[in-house]
Scaffold this motif. Structure first.
Motif, short mmCIF file in Angstrom:
data_model
loop_
_atom_site.label_atom_id
_atom_site.label_comp_id
_atom_site.label_asym_id
_atom_site.label_seq_id
_atom_site.Cartn_x
_atom_site.Cartn_y
_atom_site.Cartn_z
N GLY A 17 37.25 39.11 45.93
CA GLY A 17 35.97 39.03 45.24
C GLY A 17 35.65 40.33 44.53
O GLY A 17 36.22 41.39 44.87
N ALA A 18 34.77 40.26 43.53
CA ALA A 18 34.41 41.46 42.77
C ALA A 18 32.95 41.42 42.35
O ALA A 18 32.58 41.97 41.30
CB ALA A 18 35.34 41.60 41.57
N GLY A 20 28.59 41.53 43.68
CA GLY A 20 27.70 42.53 44.27
C GLY A 20 28.03 42.84 45.71
O GLY A 20 27.95 44.01 46.13
N ARG A 25 39.04 35.96 41.33
CA ARG A 25 39.33 34.81 40.46
C ARG A 25 39.37 35.26 38.99
O ARG A 25 40.28 34.94 38.27
CB ARG A 25 38.25 33.74 40.69
N THR A 26 38.36 36.03 38.61
CA THR A 26 38.35 36.63 37.27
C THR A 26 38.96 38.03 37.41
O THR A 26 38.28 38.98 37.83
CB THR A 26 36.90 36.73 36.73
N LYS A 50 37.37 41.53 36.30
CA LYS A 50 36.27 42.14 37.07
C LYS A 50 36.82 43.00 38.20
O LYS A 50 36.26 44.05 38.52
CB LYS A 50 35.34 41.05 37.63
N PHE A 57 44.30 36.70 41.84
CA PHE A 57 44.92 36.20 43.07
C PHE A 57 46.44 36.03 42.91
O PHE A 57 47.19 36.21 43.87
CB PHE A 57 44.31 34.84 43.46
N THR A 104 34.10 36.90 48.56
CA THR A 104 33.76 35.94 47.51
C THR A 104 32.65 35.01 48.00
O THR A 104 32.38 34.92 49.20
CB THR A 104 34.96 35.05 47.12
N ALA A 105 32.05 34.30 47.05
CA ALA A 105 31.02 33.32 47.41
C ALA A 105 31.66 31.98 47.76
O ALA A 105 30.95 31.01 48.01
CB ALA A 105 30.04 33.17 46.26
N ALA A 106 33.02 31.93 47.82
CA ALA A 106 33.70 30.66 48.10
C ALA A 106 33.30 30.10 49.46
O ALA A 106 33.15 28.88 49.61
CB ALA A 106 35.22 30.85 48.03
N GLN A 157 30.29 28.05 49.43
CA GLN A 157 30.48 26.74 48.78
C GLN A 157 31.43 25.85 49.60
O GLN A 157 31.73 24.74 49.19
CB GLN A 157 31.08 26.92 47.38
N ALA A 213 34.53 26.35 49.82
CA ALA A 213 35.75 26.22 49.01
C ALA A 213 36.89 27.07 49.56
O ALA A 213 36.66 28.15 50.11
CB ALA A 213 35.46 26.64 47.57
N LEU A 263 40.43 29.35 49.07
CA LEU A 263 40.92 30.32 48.09
C LEU A 263 42.43 30.13 47.94
O LEU A 263 43.11 29.78 48.91
CB LEU A 263 40.61 31.74 48.57
P1 ATR Z 1 27.66 38.35 45.49
O1 ATR Z 1 26.50 39.21 45.16
O2 ATR Z 1 27.50 37.47 46.69
O3 ATR Z 1 28.94 39.12 45.54
P2 ATR Z 1 28.32 37.45 42.84
O4 ATR Z 1 28.05 38.80 42.30
O5 ATR Z 1 27.84 36.26 42.10
O6 ATR Z 1 27.74 37.28 44.30
O7 ATR Z 1 29.91 37.32 43.06
C1 ATR Z 1 30.50 36.18 43.57
C2 ATR Z 1 31.98 36.44 43.81
O8 ATR Z 1 32.58 35.28 44.41
C3 ATR Z 1 32.79 36.69 42.54
O9 ATR Z 1 33.85 37.57 42.85
C4 ATR Z 1 33.30 35.30 42.20
O10 ATR Z 1 34.46 35.28 41.41
P3 ATR Z 1 34.34 35.38 39.78
O11 ATR Z 1 34.06 36.81 39.49
O12 ATR Z 1 35.65 34.93 39.28
O13 ATR Z 1 33.20 34.47 39.40
C5 ATR Z 1 33.62 34.80 43.57
N1 ATR Z 1 33.66 33.33 43.70
C6 ATR Z 1 32.63 32.48 43.67
N2 ATR Z 1 33.04 31.21 43.86
C7 ATR Z 1 34.39 31.26 44.04
C8 ATR Z 1 35.41 30.28 44.30
N3 ATR Z 1 35.12 28.98 44.43
N4 ATR Z 1 36.69 30.71 44.40
C9 ATR Z 1 36.99 32.03 44.28
N5 ATR Z 1 36.07 33.00 44.04
C10 ATR Z 1 34.80 32.62 43.91
#
Ligand code: ATR
Length: 279
Positions: free
Chosen positions: A131-132, A134, A156-157, A160, A179, A194-196, A199, A201, A203
């Motif tokens: 994750g990247a 906040g 994922r992105t 970032k 990844f 990550t926020a996965a 959800q 979800a 990885l």
């Molecule tokens: P937070 O403050 O909780 O870190 P955020 O700044 O919205 O929330 O960041 C969410 C992180 O979860 C991001 O790294 C996001 O990846 P992207 O930068 O590619 O969006 C990651 N994330 C969210 N849903 C995901 C998923 N289903 N699979 C993989 N990474 C996910």
């Protein structure tokens, strides 16, 4: 003559399920401190008014949670170095007129949970952070301060993760990517930021990502194992934890800052864990 009750609050939106009032009530009881701690729903964009209200009512400190941590960062009159690095504030100290001091205790809370509560060594180890966003930005400084062999950020992105690594590379050996770059890598400790998990979800992680005897940590806490911790368990990783310990440790760090007394976290983590599992 009774001592005056010091007032504290946690603000965020939603806030109804916050564990912070229960945690701070236990800390207060344990250390013999007389204080009140309430949860207040504060929508994005209204932090300044809410904090002024707490201060006017004699409040001494405020914890800040989603979605207000960046707003609190901008609102703080001065900030600790770790808050500057995190770009976010989760603790405000209201100790006089003027804008308050802002701190961020999330990263140090994670490090204390890993090292002290879970006995996970970080110095000289290979760390992977997934994750990247906040949440990850808030933990990188304290993790790098432990002098790992290397810290890789995978997101994922990919861009970032690369940018975040560039921002922190003055603090230690940190790199970033997508990844897919993890295919042939092995790590001692993998932290899911990550926020996965929220959800439900999965990885896209390679099977051999974590070494035998390695550790998997999810910043999220839940009554059920997160998909990431399930994945680690089904790949033979015996050592794992969710973020409940981090939550209690960051609260203890805020409490120490406000009250000058460090509460014991172990019994509080145990009590919350028992409530969570209904046992
Ligand atoms: P937070 O403050 O909780 O870190 P955020 O700044 O919205 O929330 O960041 C969410 C992180 O979860 C991001 O790294 C996001 O990846 P992207 O930068 O590619 O969006 C990651 N994330 C969210 N849903 C995901 C998923 N289903 N699979 C993989 N990474 C996910």
């Amino acid at each position: 003559m009774g001592r005056q009750t010091a007032r504290y609050a946690v603000i965020g939106d939603p806030i109804g399920h916050s564990r912070s009032p229960a945690i701070h009530a236990r800390f207060a009881e344990q250390t013999g401190q007389q204080l009140s701690y309430e949860a207040i729903r504060v929508p994005a964009g209204t932090l300044a008014v809410a904090v002024a209200g707490v201060a006017a009512a004699g409040g001494c400190g405020v914890n800040v949670t989603v979605p207000l941590k960046e707003e609190a960062f901008r609102f703080a009159g001065s900030r600790t170095e770790r808050a500057e690095r995190a770009g976010a504030v989760n603790t405000l100290v209201l100790d006089g007129p003027g804008a308050p001091l802002g701190d961020n205790t999330d990263g140090v809370g994670l490090v204390r949970d890993l090292k002290i509560n879970l006995g996970v060594e970080l110095a000289g180890r290979s760390l992977l952070v997934l994750g990247a966003g906040g949440a990850v930005r808030g933990i990188l400084g304290p993790l790098l301060a432990e002098r790992p062999l290397r810290l890789v950020i995978a997101n994922r992105t990919a861009r970032k993760a690369v940018d975040l690594a560039l921002e922190f590379n003055d603090l230690g050996p940190v790199s970033g990517g997508g990844f897919e770059a993890l295919a042939d890598s092995r790590f001692d400790v993998v932290i899911n930021g990550t926020a996965a998990s929220l959800q439900g979800a999965a990885l896209p992680l390679p099977e051999t990502l974590i070494i035998d005897g390695g550790f998997a940590y999810d910043l999220v806490y839940a009554s059920e194992p997160t998909p990431f911790l399930d994945w680690a368990g089904s790949h033979g990783i015996a050592g794992s934890a969710d973020g409940l310990g981090m939550l209690v440790e960051q609260a203890a760090e805020s409490f120490t800052l406000w009250r000058g007394v460090r509460p014991q976290t172990g019994p509080v983590i145990e009590a919350l864990r028992a409530e969570n599992t209904g046992s």
